[in-house]
Design a protein around this motif. Structure first.
Motif, mmCIF file in Angstrom:
data_model
loop_
_atom_site.group_PDB
_atom_site.id
_atom_site.type_symbol
_atom_site.label_atom_id
_atom_site.label_comp_id
_atom_site.label_asym_id
_atom_site.label_seq_id
_atom_site.Cartn_x
_atom_site.Cartn_y
_atom_site.Cartn_z
ATOM 1 N N UNK A 160 0.852 -1.190 0.000
ATOM 2 C CA UNK A 160 0.000 0.000 0.000
ATOM 3 C C UNK A 160 0.885 1.236 0.000
ATOM 4 N N UNK A 161 0.489 2.227 -0.763
ATOM 5 C CA UNK A 161 1.141 3.532 -0.722
ATOM 6 C C UNK A 161 0.093 4.550 -0.294
ATOM 7 N N UNK A 162 0.419 5.329 0.714
ATOM 8 C CA UNK A 162 -0.487 6.356 1.207
ATOM 9 C C UNK A 162 -0.529 7.530 0.243
ATOM 10 N N UNK A 163 -1.740 7.928 -0.178
ATOM 11 C CA UNK A 163 -1.863 9.088 -1.064
ATOM 12 C C UNK A 163 -1.494 10.371 -0.331
ATOM 13 N N UNK A 164 -1.715 10.419 0.996
ATOM 14 C CA UNK A 164 -1.286 11.584 1.767
ATOM 15 C C UNK A 164 0.236 11.710 1.729
ATOM 16 N N UNK A 165 0.941 10.577 1.823
ATOM 17 C CA UNK A 165 2.403 10.603 1.756
ATOM 18 C C UNK A 165 2.873 11.015 0.371
ATOM 19 N N UNK A 166 2.172 10.586 -0.661
ATOM 20 C CA UNK A 166 2.540 10.988 -2.021
ATOM 21 C C UNK A 166 2.390 12.494 -2.181
ATOM 22 N N UNK A 167 1.318 13.046 -1.633
ATOM 23 C CA UNK A 167 1.140 14.498 -1.732
ATOM 24 C C UNK A 167 2.210 15.251 -0.940
ATOM 25 N N UNK A 168 2.657 14.664 0.187
ATOM 26 C CA UNK A 168 3.651 15.341 1.028
ATOM 27 C C UNK A 168 5.072 15.190 0.496
ATOM 28 N N UNK A 169 5.414 13.997 -0.020
ATOM 29 C CA UNK A 169 6.800 13.709 -0.387
ATOM 30 C C UNK A 169 7.012 13.578 -1.887
ATOM 31 N N UNK A 170 5.949 13.498 -2.649
ATOM 32 C CA UNK A 170 6.086 13.349 -4.090
ATOM 33 C C UNK A 170 5.953 11.901 -4.524
ATOM 34 N N UNK A 171 5.726 11.680 -5.832
ATOM 35 C CA UNK A 171 5.527 10.325 -6.351
ATOM 36 C C UNK A 171 6.861 9.628 -6.592
ATOM 37 N N UNK A 172 6.850 8.602 -7.423
ATOM 38 C CA UNK A 172 8.059 7.846 -7.741
ATOM 39 C C UNK A 172 8.937 8.664 -8.696
ATOM 40 N N UNK A 173 10.229 8.530 -8.545
ATOM 41 C CA UNK A 173 11.190 9.323 -9.308
ATOM 42 C C UNK A 173 11.493 8.627 -10.635
ATOM 43 N N UNK A 174 11.158 9.290 -11.762
ATOM 44 C CA UNK A 174 11.326 8.648 -13.066
ATOM 45 C C UNK A 174 12.796 8.547 -13.489
ATOM 46 N N UNK A 175 13.695 9.151 -12.718
ATOM 47 C CA UNK A 175 15.118 8.972 -13.034
ATOM 48 C C UNK A 175 15.555 7.528 -12.850
ATOM 49 N N UNK A 176 14.758 6.725 -12.133
ATOM 50 C CA UNK A 176 15.116 5.327 -11.890
ATOM 51 C C UNK A 176 14.501 4.389 -12.932
ATOM 52 N N UNK A 177 13.987 4.939 -14.018
ATOM 53 C CA UNK A 177 13.440 4.148 -15.115
ATOM 54 C C UNK A 177 14.540 3.265 -15.726
ATOM 55 N N UNK A 178 14.251 2.014 -16.127
ATOM 56 C CA UNK A 178 12.937 1.374 -16.066
ATOM 57 C C UNK A 178 12.535 0.896 -14.677
ATOM 58 N N UNK A 179 13.515 0.557 -13.831
ATOM 59 C CA UNK A 179 13.208 0.198 -12.450
ATOM 60 C C UNK A 179 14.514 -0.002 -11.698
ATOM 61 N N UNK A 180 14.456 -0.094 -10.437
ATOM 62 C CA UNK A 180 15.531 -0.406 -9.491
ATOM 63 C C UNK A 180 15.746 0.764 -8.556
ATOM 64 N N UNK A 181 15.472 0.539 -7.283
ATOM 65 C CA UNK A 181 15.628 1.499 -6.190
ATOM 66 C C UNK A 181 14.560 2.593 -6.172
ATOM 67 N N UNK A 182 13.592 2.545 -7.096
ATOM 68 C CA UNK A 182 12.552 3.579 -7.090
ATOM 69 C C UNK A 182 11.655 3.446 -5.863
ATOM 70 N N UNK A 183 11.344 2.215 -5.445
ATOM 71 C CA UNK A 183 10.558 2.016 -4.214
ATOM 72 C C UNK A 183 11.318 2.544 -3.003
ATOM 73 N N UNK A 184 12.589 2.154 -2.913
ATOM 74 C CA UNK A 184 13.405 2.537 -1.763
ATOM 75 C C UNK A 184 13.541 4.056 -1.673
ATOM 76 N N UNK A 185 13.824 4.699 -2.788
ATOM 77 C CA UNK A 185 14.015 6.147 -2.770
ATOM 78 C C UNK A 185 12.736 6.868 -2.350
ATOM 79 N N UNK A 186 11.584 6.405 -2.849
ATOM 80 C CA UNK A 186 10.326 7.047 -2.458
ATOM 81 C C UNK A 186 10.042 6.818 -0.985
#
Length: 564
Positions: free
Chosen positions: A456-482
């Motif tokens: 689960x990802x909290x939408x309140x946390x997304x609004x406060x901290x921002x979404x996933x960082x597309x610099x980590x495309x296609x994937x790897x460490x994007x979950x951890x960084x967020x």
């Protein structure tokens, strides 16, 4: 680990009541886990090398070594360290000492100590079978070879074969050890009632605590928390410094809540949207959606983003819609693959997602159990500031090895950088990946990060901290960084380890084999290093450890109050 002990240390009949506080001062990372083999040995070495020696911490080191040996009695380094420490600080029961002393000279490494790894990596079933049947019978090195391959033997999930291989190996010269290894194999390969009978015989021998811990894990899997807690309580009482035992026993005995479907609150219309994204995995996403449709979703919509697939995925998704209630299933189709961070952000931006409290992301090759969403929501309701709520992830094939549990940070000075020219500061503790599951990661607690396989990802946390960082495309460490940004914004993650989601593939990090794949991982790791300020990384490490110690201490105090 060096088995050298710097000075004779007296045995303590009882541990001081402030032992956790002493450990917190001496070794802040202790609160992360007591179940990682390599880190555990490093922590024991550090406790024993203190000047002047601390008898209480030496007692913890001795107990940790004894438990490590109970879990892995063929481990040459653990066996040697156990005997060296016992020589300086006698603490072993006589049967344990005698068996360890008899085993030690038989665990000498052969000239090709990594042969099993090469055989297993080949994937050749005939070669693997030959190794298990022949190499383990070697009178001189058979015990070492069996130690290396025992997990692979358990992976066959053939209890008869396990017994035949063990009986043909030098283990037959050590009846208590033969019984011990057969009981562990039964835990993973036999029906619960038969495995429990094996463990009952084992607990009368020198493996009592280990046998009770496995029996408790079996009972917990069968939803008999009360019996599991009664079995585990004496084990934890003998090892009050053991992090995982404390956490697991606390949740068995005192909550948070039962995990049965009837005990969870209903899923409200604004609680969560269930989100998946996929690219050219038609067969996998078909099975995932078939499984998902049988789980308790309440009124949550299921939205699948087709990330530019060129296989049969579009048709599979169209057919899958009939498995869900009318209006509850939606397909979003993109013309190209925008990667995992972009796909997640696209889904998060949809109005029907943004209006809900949580986004429940599920990998396209995950197999969640029937009660997965209520359990994640239950943990979220109990922790309203959680930025994400995750679970344990395990392999689909039996014996369901663990892929991930909760993630935490190690101090920057403890890791090794990929490149000497670029010193790294972010080192994440992988507590269990690839290990057989003894049930000691079944707890709920705060975490720096959780697996993105099902969370689960909290939408309140997304609004406060921002979404996933597309610099980590296609994937790897994007979950951890967020998750790290979310923590810094006041929304730490929560791990609900009583929920286990099975996963077809391992993580992309574990699958990286080619030079290009490994270069991508290394590149994204360097991006991660540059995404956070040095002060923020130090803040995360300090707060992560402080939160773990606070959680562990409170649960230890609650168990002591219950016992009193």
């Amino acid at each position: 680990m060096s088995a050298t002990v710097t000075a004779p240390l007296p045995r303590l009949p009882d541990l001081p009541p402030d032992i956790l506080h002493r450990l917190a001062r001496a070794m802040p990372i202790w609160a992360i886990t007591s179940e990682h083999p390599g880190v555990r040995l490093s922590m024991v070495r550090a406790l024993l090398s203190r000047t002047p020696p601390d008898p209480a911490l030496a007692h913890v080191a001795a107990g940790t070594l004894l438990w490590a040996w109970q879990e892995d009695p063929l481990h040459p380094e653990v066996t040697a360290a156990l005997l060296h420490l016992d020589a300086a600080m006698p603490f072993l029961p006589r049967p344990v000492r005698e068996l360890a002393m008899a085993l030690a000279p038989r665990l000498v490494a052969p000239p090709d100590p990594d042969l099993w790894q090469a055989v297993a990596a080949s994937g050749d079933a005939g070669l693997i079978r030959t190794y298990l049947d022949k190499a383990t019978t070697d009178p001189r090195h058979g015990l070492f070879r069996l130690w290396k391959a025992f997990g692979g033997l358990v992976d066959t999930c053939d209890p008869g074969r396990v017994v035949r291989v063990l009986a043909g190996s030098p283990v037959r010269d050590f009846p208590p050890l033969l019984e011990r290894l057969c009981a562990e194999a039964a835990f993973f390969t036999e029906p619960p009632d038969k495995a429990l009978r094996r463990l009952e015989r084992l607990r009368r021998d020198l493996w009592g605590h280990f046998a009770d811990a496995l029996a408790a894990a079996l009972l917990a899997r069968e939803d008999d928390a009360a019996r599991a807690a009664r079995l585990l309580a004496p084990v934890r009482q003998a090892m009050p410094w053991h992090v995982n035992l404390t956490l697991v026993l606390h949740d068995l005995a005192l909550g948070p809540r039962p995990t049965t479907p009837a005990a969870t609150e209903p899923i409200g219309p604004t609680d969560a949207a269930v989100l998946l994204y996929t690219w050219n995995k038609a067969a996998l996403i078909a099975e995932t959606l078939e499984t998902l449709a049988t789980t308790r979703l309440g009124s949550s919509p299921v939205i699948v983003l087709d990330n530019g697939s060129t296989d049969d995925t579009p048709e599979v998704l169209r057919q899958a819609a009939s498995r869900f209630p009318p209006g509850a299933f939606r397909i979003v189709t993109l013309p190209v693959n925008v990667g995992a961070p972009g796909a997640r952000n696209w889904l998060l931006s949809l109005p029907e997602v943004a209006s809900r409290s949580y986004a429940a992301f599920v990998d396209d090759d995950a197999r969640p159990p029937e009660n997965w969403l209520p359990m994640l929501l239950d943990a979220a309701r109990d922790n309203p500031d959680a930025g994400a709520v995750g679970c344990a992830v395990a392999d689909i094939p039996a014996p369901h090895r663990l892929q991930s549990a909760d993630y935490h940070l190690l101090p920057p000075q403890t890791g090794q950088s990929l490149l000497e020219e670029v010193p790294e500061r972010i080192f994440v503790m992988d507590t269990c990946s690839g290990r057989l599951d003894f049930g000691l990661h079944r707890y709920r607690r705060p975490a720096l990060s959780v697996s993105g396989c099902c969370h689960l990802v909290s939408l309140a946390a997304v609004r406060a901290a921002g979404p996933f960082d597309i610099r980590f495309t296609p994937t790897q460490f994007d979950d951890l960084e967020r998750d790290m940004r979310s923590w810094l914004a006041g929304y730490p993650a929560v791990y609900e380890g009583r929920l286990v989601v099975r996963h077809v593939q391992t993580s992309s990090l574990a699958r990286a084999k080619t030079k290009a794949q490994m270069a991508h991982v290394a590149g994204n790791k360097l991006k991660l290093e540059g995404a956070l300020a040095h002060a923020d990384i130090g803040k995360l490490v300090a707060e992560n450890h402080a939160v773990l110690w606070r959680d562990l201490s409170q649960k230890a105090e609650a168990l002591e109050t219950l016992r009193a």
